[in-house]
Design an enzyme around this catalytic site. Structure first.
Site, mmCIF file in Angstrom:
data_model
loop_
_atom_site.group_PDB
_atom_site.id
_atom_site.type_symbol
_atom_site.label_atom_id
_atom_site.label_comp_id
_atom_site.label_asym_id
_atom_site.label_seq_id
_atom_site.Cartn_x
_atom_site.Cartn_y
_atom_site.Cartn_z
ATOM 1 N N TYR A 143 7.766 10.288 9.678
ATOM 2 C CA TYR A 143 6.905 10.049 10.670
ATOM 3 C C TYR A 143 5.645 11.021 11.141
ATOM 4 C CZ TYR A 143 10.176 6.861 13.359
ATOM 5 O OH TYR A 143 10.743 5.842 13.708
ATOM 6 N N LYS A 194 19.214 10.122 1.318
ATOM 7 C CA LYS A 194 19.118 9.774 0.055
ATOM 8 C C LYS A 194 18.724 10.571 -1.040
ATOM 9 C CE LYS A 194 18.489 5.675 -1.199
ATOM 10 N NZ LYS A 194 19.682 4.702 -1.682
ATOM 11 N N ASP A 227 22.045 4.184 2.741
ATOM 12 C CA ASP A 227 22.266 2.897 2.488
ATOM 13 C C ASP A 227 23.819 2.616 2.567
ATOM 14 O OD1 ASP A 227 22.727 4.297 0.228
ATOM 15 O OD2 ASP A 227 22.043 2.368 -1.174
ATOM 16 N N ASP A 251 16.302 6.569 13.025
ATOM 17 C CA ASP A 251 15.651 5.305 13.623
ATOM 18 C C ASP A 251 16.705 4.251 13.188
ATOM 19 O OD1 ASP A 251 13.893 4.176 15.506
ATOM 20 O OD2 ASP A 251 12.859 3.523 13.643
ATOM 21 N N ASP A 255 19.818 2.359 15.706
ATOM 22 C CA ASP A 255 19.928 0.876 16.329
ATOM 23 C C ASP A 255 20.959 0.216 15.693
ATOM 24 O OD1 ASP A 255 17.413 1.145 17.451
ATOM 25 O OD2 ASP A 255 16.699 -0.610 16.700
HETATM 26 C C1 IPM Z 1 12.911 5.006 18.972
HETATM 27 C C2 IPM Z 1 11.633 4.090 18.641
HETATM 28 C C3 IPM Z 1 10.623 5.007 18.569
HETATM 29 C C4 IPM Z 1 10.788 5.530 17.077
HETATM 30 C C5 IPM Z 1 9.367 4.303 18.652
HETATM 31 C C6 IPM Z 1 8.731 3.772 19.970
HETATM 32 C C7 IPM Z 1 8.135 5.288 18.148
HETATM 33 O O1 IPM Z 1 11.885 3.297 17.715
HETATM 34 O O2 IPM Z 1 12.904 5.942 19.844
HETATM 35 O O3 IPM Z 1 13.678 4.655 18.305
HETATM 36 O O4 IPM Z 1 10.470 5.065 16.118
HETATM 37 O O5 IPM Z 1 11.351 6.707 17.041
HETATM 38 MG MG MG Z 2 14.104 2.956 17.117
#
Ligand code: IPM
Ligand code: MG
Length: 370
Positions: A143, A194, A227, A251, A255
């Protein structure tokens, strides 16, 4: 209870302001009934700040966030800002806050609330009782790594590039947070990278191994390729207790893990900096869900993740564990009573909007405090 805790509220875009409105009511309740009070200020971030101030977050807002004891963040982004240049994207607001406040450890719980067991796309017997904590590094990795950019090559083609980079100390500090959390939970930590294809991942694995041997020999440490971790999270998520990983894998995996629980609309997160000499640390709390522009302004968003983010703030920034428990129990009881926002709607339940959900949490709080 000590007063004058300073909190900065940054509702942001989309459903952010709507769900933050419900948090305000919980905050008022806490002040009234539990004598937990805050000096609150509020500011614009994301697209909302872009529209009014011409930047997704001003230096003043960053300074105010640094001066606050805790930041409660909503969510940023929306299609109307998608065409802005890279530096003016609403997401810059959260990225700058993380970077400039040194918020390196992002704690993302994935917990299955029993009443929501059928909202998961996985079978109930796979997810029942699930309780994972993902610790994601948030100020390093690909990032922020340099060099980065888009360049034009001699042949006229363009090249986009980013760099994944972690130093020993960056790995150690987030590793320590994860090890310490594991100690307070099931004593199991899985470190994810990885190492089979990336030097950065190989170093991560070596540093985590040494850190474990040196400082946390009592914690059971394992390693997994990212993975495989994605696959294992869907196959048998309950094998995990705490997971620690870098920015990008964190990230993705967070999710994925949040969806195991049935709804993104339920999950809070905390992002913590390093403690100073007095033990105080910068901290930001936000729901895992985004700004959900498709349902913004309709009054149907689920306010629980934002409310639970406030509970997390009470717990991690102020050690107000009883008050955090109260809020968490209230949210869980509201679900048990059969109320559902659209995102978690199930057969036989009553569908309600943002405001009624918020009101139900307040009623539950009243009941518990009676
Ligand atoms: C998160 C979001 C952020 C990230 C975005 C909004 C920059 O997806 O907090 O997971 O990628 O970190
Ligand atoms: Mg995110």
């Amino acid at each position: 209870m000590a007063a004058n805790k300073k909190m900065l509220m940054l509702p942001g875009d989309g459903i952010g302001p709507e769900v933050m409105h419900e948090v305000r009511r919980v905050i008022d309740w806490m002040a009234r009934r539990r004598a937990v009070s805050f000096d609150i200020s509020e500011d614009l971030v994301g697209g909302a700040a872009m529209d009014v101030k011409g930047t997704p977050i001003t230096d003043k807002t960053i300074a105010d966030a640094a001066a606050a004891d805790a930041v409660l963040f909503g969510s940023v982004g929306g299609p109307q800002w998608d065409k802005l240049g890279f530096d003016n994207r609403p997401e810059i607001a959260i990225l700058r806050l993380r970077k400039e406040l040194g918020l390196f450890a992002n704690l993302r719980p994935a917990v299955v609330f029993d009443p929501l067991i059928n909202a998961s796309t996985l079978r109930p017997d796979v997810v029942q009782g699930l309780d994972i904590m993902i610790v994601r590094e948030t100020v390093g990795g690909v990032y922020f790594g340099e060099p980065r950019g888009i360049e034009t090559l001699a042949n006229g083609e363009q090249k986009g590039f980013n760099t994944d980079v972690y130093t020993t100390s960056e790995i150690e500090r987030v590793g320590r947070v994860a090890f310490e959390l594991a100690r307070k939970r099931g004593n199991k930590l899985c470190s994810v990278e990885k190492a089979n294809v990336m030097e950065c991942g190989l170093l991560w694995r070596q540093v985590m191994t040494k850190l474990g041997e040196r400082e946390f020999p009592d914690v059971q440490l394992s390693h997994m390729y990212a993975d495989n971790c994605a696959m294992q999270l869907v196959r048998n998520p309950r094998q995990f207790d705490v997971i620690v990983t870098g920015n990008l894998f964190g990230d993705l995996l967070s999710d994925l893990a949040s969806m195991l629980t049935g709804s993104l609309g339920m999950l809070p997160s905390a992002t913590l900096g390093a403690p100073d000499a007095t033990g105080k640390r910068h901290a930001l709390y936000e729901p895992i869900h985004g700004s959900a522009p498709d349902i913004a302004g309709k009054g149907i968003a689920n306010p629980l993740a934002q409310i639970l983010s406030f509970a997390m703030l009470l717990r991690y920034s102020f050690e107000l564990n009883e008050d955090a428990d109260l809020i968490e129990r209230a949210c869980s009881n509201v679900l048990a009573s059969g109320l559902r926002t659209a995102d978690i709607m199930a057969e036989g339940c009553a569908r309600v909007g943002t405001h009624v959900m918020g009101e139900a949490v307040i009623r539950e709080l009243d009941k518990q405090a009676a």
